[in-house]
Design an enzyme around this catalytic site. Structure first.
Site, PDB file in Angstrom:
ATOM      1  N   LEU A  68      32.113 -17.812 -13.740  1.00  0.00           N
ATOM      2  CA  LEU A  68      32.085 -17.147 -12.428  1.00  0.00           C
ATOM      3  C   LEU A  68      31.333 -17.985 -11.410  1.00  0.00           C
ATOM      4  O   LEU A  68      30.240 -18.467 -11.687  1.00  0.00           O
ATOM      5  CB  LEU A  68      31.384 -15.782 -12.540  1.00  0.00           C
ATOM      6  CG  LEU A  68      31.838 -14.856 -13.665  1.00  0.00           C
ATOM      7  CD1 LEU A  68      30.927 -13.640 -13.737  1.00  0.00           C
ATOM      8  CD2 LEU A  68      33.278 -14.439 -13.449  1.00  0.00           C
ATOM      9  N   LYS A  93      31.943 -24.695 -22.053  1.00  0.00           N
ATOM     10  CA  LYS A  93      31.188 -24.263 -20.871  1.00  0.00           C
ATOM     11  C   LYS A  93      30.385 -25.428 -20.269  1.00  0.00           C
ATOM     12  O   LYS A  93      30.422 -25.695 -19.070  1.00  0.00           O
ATOM     13  CB  LYS A  93      30.262 -23.107 -21.278  1.00  0.00           C
ATOM     14  CG  LYS A  93      29.225 -22.738 -20.281  1.00  0.00           C
ATOM     15  CD  LYS A  93      29.809 -22.089 -19.049  1.00  0.00           C
ATOM     16  CE  LYS A  93      28.745 -21.919 -18.008  1.00  0.00           C
ATOM     17  NZ  LYS A  93      29.097 -21.024 -16.961  1.00  0.00           N
ATOM     18  N   GLY A 133      23.766 -27.908  -6.148  1.00  0.00           N
ATOM     19  CA  GLY A 133      22.586 -27.136  -6.558  1.00  0.00           C
ATOM     20  C   GLY A 133      23.045 -25.928  -7.340  1.00  0.00           C
ATOM     21  O   GLY A 133      24.125 -25.948  -7.930  1.00  0.00           O
ATOM     22  N   CYS A 164      23.661 -23.350 -12.195  1.00  0.00           N
ATOM     23  CA  CYS A 164      24.407 -23.889 -13.352  1.00  0.00           C
ATOM     24  C   CYS A 164      24.480 -25.410 -13.438  1.00  0.00           C
ATOM     25  O   CYS A 164      24.086 -25.984 -14.448  1.00  0.00           O
ATOM     26  CB  CYS A 164      25.824 -23.329 -13.355  1.00  0.00           C
ATOM     27  SG  CYS A 164      25.870 -21.614 -13.828  1.00  0.00           S
ATOM     28  N   LYS A 217      21.183 -27.409 -14.249  1.00  0.00           N
ATOM     29  CA  LYS A 217      20.664 -26.998 -15.567  1.00  0.00           C
ATOM     30  C   LYS A 217      21.608 -27.424 -16.699  1.00  0.00           C
ATOM     31  O   LYS A 217      21.165 -27.962 -17.718  1.00  0.00           O
ATOM     32  CB  LYS A 217      20.487 -25.478 -15.527  1.00  0.00           C
ATOM     33  CG  LYS A 217      20.462 -24.745 -16.827  1.00  0.00           C
ATOM     34  CD  LYS A 217      20.204 -23.258 -16.620  1.00  0.00           C
ATOM     35  CE  LYS A 217      21.442 -22.388 -16.606  1.00  0.00           C
ATOM     36  NZ  LYS A 217      22.175 -22.250 -17.834  1.00  0.00           N
TER      37      LYS A 217
END
Ligand code: UDX
Length: 431
Positions: free
Chosen positions: A153, A207, A260, A263, A266
């Site tokens: 999402l 992912k 930025g 997700c 990181k």
């Protein structure tokens, strides 16, 4: 179906609400009492277009419930979705999965009949194996199945992305589990979503690799935009010219201040940390992380140049401070690097953001929030467009005729010709 969603953050709340809207019975659990009580009143902890209305609709219809009781909620449901945070560990690139693991230890006593335990949180490869190992110490293996079902999402577009996903990835080798999850996602599959069953490890990795690939596209176009600036080529032409090649695709080729959000920064780092454990050198991703981390310095250099290297007491107005438009999320927003660096040089910062005041700047004496966009613009030596809200796109700069505005558009939201024709000093990215 009866679902328990653990974690009322971004992923959990959006998924819970959308699953309820598809007709499922959903209990949303969080250990933050105030958050749960607020949700019962229709108060959403973050900004996401359309979410409040959908929460209220499904709460009123009794399909969506909120609770702080973990064990009872799990007992009453068949599928448990883990949606707690997996932030980056301090002083490391590794993902911190302690919240997930704590939860697994707590929940084992509530597995009273067959349950599917799904990780929707982004977790490193092999986390599913670890969860299975922990649970099987206390629970009969026949009574549970651990699945990876990552979310894709985008903030600001989350409801649409949930209802019309490009793909649904379900990582399990268990046929019964796969059948149940396929049924759960049935309404989305019948609207055209691809359903992909993979191994659990593959789903976990998909992912990370998706986010790393998208981050690579952005870092790539950002670097190419630097070259465009030096060669008098418009990056818009390059993005279109390469994007029309179906093998490349047009999306995620917009240059800007760097990526930025919660997700990309990181997950690219976590992927590097995973690879390191397996002694694999992901040199491309390493460069992407470095390229994005170097980008704010490059933007700062351009700002200094625009202001003729005289920054002290210069009034700089930021339009938008969140990491992108249509969200109130400040996580890894590039302006968290730009603003402190400008303050250090003596600049006076005013910012306007459609989602309001930001506590992140409360300790800076020379950073103030302006409720009124026009007054923020009027008294500025430099306007920096940091996000691409529609409200900024439709601004009428003509009202400031008396003043020669200086604008640095980090998102290329304005037409270069139109701006220069209006006699503004207009700078953008890669053109
Ligand atoms: C992303 C992924 O898209 C989503 O699938 C994943 O589940 C979570 O991370 P999100 O972080 O909400 O979603 O935002 P996204 O729209 O993907 O943008 C991420 C960052 O990249 C933002 O800072 C954005 O401004 C930047 N970006 C995006 C660009 O600089 N250029 C682009 O062309 C696209």
């Amino acid at each position: 179906m009866k679902l328990c969603i653990i974690g009322c953050g971004y992923v959990g709340l959006v998924s819970a609400t959308c699953f309820a809207d598809l007709g499922n019975q959903v209990i949303c659990v969080d250990n933050d009492y105030d958050k749960i009580e607020n949700l019962k009143l229709g108060i959403i902890p973050f900004y996401e277009p359309g979410l409040r209305e959908l929460v209220t609709k499904n709460y009123d219809a009794n399909r969506l419930k909120f609770s702080t009781e973990l064990n009872n909620s799990i007992k009453k449901t068949d599928i448990v979705f883990i949606c707690v945070g997996t932030p980056t560990k301090k002083n490391s690139f590794e993902a911190d999965i302690s919240q997930v693991m704590k939860l697994i230890k707590k929940m084992s006593s509530s597995i009273n009949k067959f349950k599917i335990i799904v990780t929707k949180s982004t977790v490193p490869i092999i986390t599913g194996d670890r969860i299975e190992k922990i649970l099987s110490k206390k629970v009969n293996k026949k009574n549970f199945s651990v699945v990876s079902n990552p979310e894709f999402l985008r903030e600001g577009e989350a409801i649409r992305d949930f209802i019309y996903p490009d793909r649904i990835v379900v990582g399990t080798n268990h046929n019964r589990t796969n059948k149940i999850l396929k049924k759960l996602y049935g309404p989305l599959i019948s609207k055209g979503a691809n359903y992909l069953q993979t191994s659990r490890r593959a789903a976990e990795l998909i992912k990370y690799v998706s986010n790393a690939f998208l981050a690579t596209k952005i870092a790539f176009i950002n670097e190419i935009s630097n070259l465009c600036e030096m060669t008098d080529v418009k990056i818009d032409d390059i993005s279109l010219g390469i994007g029309l090649d179906k093998r490349i695709g047009q999306r995620f080729l917009r240059p800007g201040p760097g990526y930025g959000g919660s997700c990309f920064p990181k997950d690219t780092k976590a992927l590097l940390s995973i690879a390191k454990k397996f002694d694999i050198n992901l040199s491309i991703i390493k460069s992407v992380v470095k390229s994005n981390e170097d980008r704010p310095d490059l933007i700062l250099k351009k700002i200094f140049k625009i202001l003729n290297y005289k920054i002290h007491n210069k009034k700089i107005c930021f339009l938008g401070v969140t990491f992108k438009a249509n969200t109130d999320d400040m996580r890894d927003s590039i302006c968290l690097k730009l603003i402190p660096a400008l303050i250090k040089k003596g600049a006076l910062i005013k910012y306007y953001d459609p989602t309001g005041y930001k506590k992140e700047f409360k300790n800076y004496k020379n950073v103030s929030f302006s409720k009124n966009i026009n007054s923020a613009l009027e008294y500025s030596d430099l306007i920096i467009v940091h996000t691409e809200w529609n409200e900024f796109k439709s601004l009428n700069f003509k009202q400031f005729k008396s003043k020669k505005l200086v604008i640095f558009d980090l998102k290329n939201i304005y037409s270069q010709n139109l701006m220069t024709n209006q006699n503004f000093k207009y700078y953008s990215v890669g053109r």
